[in-house]
Design a protein around this motif. Structure first.
Motif, PDB file in Angstrom:
ATOM      1  N   LEU A 184       0.859  -1.179   0.000  1.00  0.00           N
ATOM      2  CA  LEU A 184       0.000   0.000   0.000  1.00  0.00           C
ATOM      3  C   LEU A 184       0.895   1.229   0.000  1.00  0.00           C
ATOM      4  O   LEU A 184       1.706   1.411   0.915  1.00  0.00           O
ATOM      5  CB  LEU A 184      -0.921   0.039   1.224  1.00  0.00           C
ATOM      6  N   THR A 194      -7.066   5.158  -8.223  1.00  0.00           N
ATOM      7  CA  THR A 194      -7.308   4.517  -6.925  1.00  0.00           C
ATOM      8  C   THR A 194      -7.908   5.509  -5.940  1.00  0.00           C
ATOM      9  O   THR A 194      -8.852   5.190  -5.210  1.00  0.00           O
ATOM     10  CB  THR A 194      -6.009   3.929  -6.345  1.00  0.00           C
ATOM     11  N   TYR A 269      -7.437  -6.054   0.700  1.00  0.00           N
ATOM     12  CA  TYR A 269      -6.306  -5.932  -0.223  1.00  0.00           C
ATOM     13  C   TYR A 269      -6.708  -6.369  -1.630  1.00  0.00           C
ATOM     14  O   TYR A 269      -6.331  -5.742  -2.628  1.00  0.00           O
ATOM     15  CB  TYR A 269      -5.140  -6.799   0.249  1.00  0.00           C
ATOM     16  N   HIS A 272      -8.509  -3.684  -3.326  1.00  0.00           N
ATOM     17  CA  HIS A 272      -7.816  -2.397  -3.410  1.00  0.00           C
ATOM     18  C   HIS A 272      -7.412  -2.092  -4.849  1.00  0.00           C
ATOM     19  O   HIS A 272      -6.825  -2.922  -5.556  1.00  0.00           O
ATOM     20  CB  HIS A 272      -6.576  -2.408  -2.523  1.00  0.00           C
ATOM     21  N   ASN A 277     -10.502   1.937  -2.347  1.00  0.00           N
ATOM     22  CA  ASN A 277      -9.197   2.419  -1.938  1.00  0.00           C
ATOM     23  C   ASN A 277      -9.046   2.048  -0.469  1.00  0.00           C
ATOM     24  O   ASN A 277      -9.646   2.675   0.412  1.00  0.00           O
ATOM     25  CB  ASN A 277      -9.107   3.934  -2.131  1.00  0.00           C
ATOM     26  N   PHE A 278      -8.276   0.992  -0.204  1.00  0.00           N
ATOM     27  CA  PHE A 278      -8.091   0.489   1.158  1.00  0.00           C
ATOM     28  C   PHE A 278      -7.122   1.415   1.889  1.00  0.00           C
ATOM     29  O   PHE A 278      -5.926   1.416   1.624  1.00  0.00           O
ATOM     30  CB  PHE A 278      -7.576  -0.944   1.107  1.00  0.00           C
TER      31      PHE A 278
END
Length: 441
Positions: A184, A194, A269, A272, A277-278
């Motif tokens: 990330l 993202t 994840y 993502h 958008n994590f």
């Protein structure tokens, strides 16, 4: 932050002359491992067993589960706990998959300990019945808590963590079958496409409500009761920053194995950059006093709002008193316009008709239930018991009892068991393993 986990899938596990991994076979030198464990003067006796899915084996009282791993930069597997403090969540570690190290008490159990069946009806209640398990059955010199319902189990749990690191070291120099990558970028440096997706944050409430130190989950070796809500990179959780504690009723517990493999983190994840958008993880805490609960909820909501979260997932380790923290956190997030989903088990009584959570609110309108801790479970006798079956009824395990005026003893003379789901080790799997489904009558 970039974390690589090199996976070695264990097809079979056995004892042999050398601790090694070759062609899917994990071989363990039993005496060498025991000698290593007995370097801790607090251990009085210890033995190792291998149990596999389908074995007619019952484990009780189970205290902890850990995935064997090793970090390639020689840093400790659990910084601040099994070794010096260092950073988690980056670099490369190697992991032995489809196995775990299980810690079982040889003589004494407590409120926080549980049961695992490797076959039969009981196997369906535990994720760990699907794994090949190296079982450490041990006793320690912690006599001061022998007859206490609440036990810290410090020496036994620490032995399990040391053993997991010891076994994991055999794949340090080997080439993994696959490499999982978890990356990330910093929030302000993510790609525009993202950043334009819905921003989602994961809020975790690990066990931290015991004011006396030694019972709670650890964060970098730091007792979680001492913390306030903190923003963390998800890689830290997957890479050994978290160690399970020794307080929570057992079906609600998050073992160290669960933290190392946290399915909800991996699911976020997976989405993502595709659907979400994590943002990362807000590590919150559980409290006793009402003002502490409200303050923690305020902190969580403020962090989430300032991160720009559109949605949140909140997961609590436990039930009862922690329900107030759980609901307060959901309400605080919803008040900030952050759509929130909760993950928890419930305590609806043996008849399923009681209020599911201690605290409720109309704004908590999206909750995933992982089961009823009070559900009665009957288990037939098992050929082999590792540990001490009588501990289930004698020592105050959260789902067992010495005598019930209607149901009789939890442990019957023939070795069969009646207990509440509460005693199933990590049985409710709020972290995301659960295979339970809803059924209408």
């Amino acid at each position: 932050m970039n974390l690589e986990i090199g996976n070695f899938y264990v097809k079979d596990m056995r004892f042999g002359e050398k601790t090694d991994f070759e062609n899917g076979i994990l071989t363990i030198n039993k005496q060498e491992a025991l000698d290593f464990l007995m370097e801790d003067s607090h251990l009085r006796e210890a033995d190792l067993y291998i149990v596999k899915p389908g074995d007619k084996v019952r484990l009780v009282p189970v205290k902890e589960a850990i995935e064997p791993r090793v970090k390639l930069d020689n840093s400790p597997l659990f910084p601040g706990y099994t070794g010096e403090l260092s950073k988690c969540g980056h670099g490369r570690c190697h992991a032995l998959k489809d196995i775990s190290v299980i810690v079982v008490g040889k003589h004494w159990g407590g409120f926080q300990d549980g049961l695992i069946d490797m076959s039969g009806i009981g196997a369906q209640y535990s994720y760990f019945s699907t794994l090949k398990n190296l079982v450490l059955v041990a006793d320690s010199d912690e006599d001061f808590e022998k007859n206490e319902q609440q036990k810290k189990n410090n020496a036994l749990r620490r032995a399990g963590h040391r053993l997991a690191e010891f076994i994991g070291s055999c794949v340090r120099e080997k080439t993994p079958e696959e490499i999982e990558e978890f990356k990330l970028d910093p929030l302000t440096k993510r790609k525009e496409d993202t950043r334009n997706l819905k921003n989602v944050v994961l809020v975790l409430q690990p066990q931290s409500q015991m004011e006396e130190l030694g019972y709670n989950d650890l964060i970098y070796g730091w007792d979680a009761n001492r913390m306030v809500p903190t923003f963390m990179h998800p890689n830290e959780i997957l890479d050994g920053a978290m160690v399970s504690g020794s307080f929570m009723p057992c079906s609600s517990k998050w073992s160290t194995y669960d933290f190392q493999n946290f399915p909800m983190i991996k699911r976020l994840y997976k989405e993502h950059g595709k659907t979400i958008n994590f943002l990362g993880v807000i590590m919150s805490n559980l409290n006793v006093a009402l003002d502490q609960k409200e303050r923690a909820a305020l902190f969580v909501a403020n962090i989430a709002k300032n991160l720009g979260a559109d949605a949140a997932v909140v997961a609590e380790e436990g039930y009862g008193n922690p329900d107030a923290d759980f609901i307060a956190c959901i309400v605080a997030l919803e008040n900030e316009g952050i759509k929130t989903v909760g993950l928890t088990n419930e305590c609806t009584g043996r008849d399923g008709k009681s209020q599911p959570l201690v605290s409720l609110d109309e704004k908590a309108n999206a909750i995933v239930s992982c089961g009823n801790v009070s559900e009665l479970i009957e288990l037939p006798p098992m050929e082999t018991v590792l540990g001490e079956l009588s501990a289930l009824g004698r020592d105050g395990l959260s789902g067992g009892w010495a005598e019930d005026e209607i149901l009789g003893p939890s442990v019957r003379e023939d070795g069969s068991v009646i207990m509440e789901n509460n005693s199933m080790f990590c049985g409710d799997q709020v972290v995301g393993w659960s295979t339970k489904t809803m059924r209408e009558f």
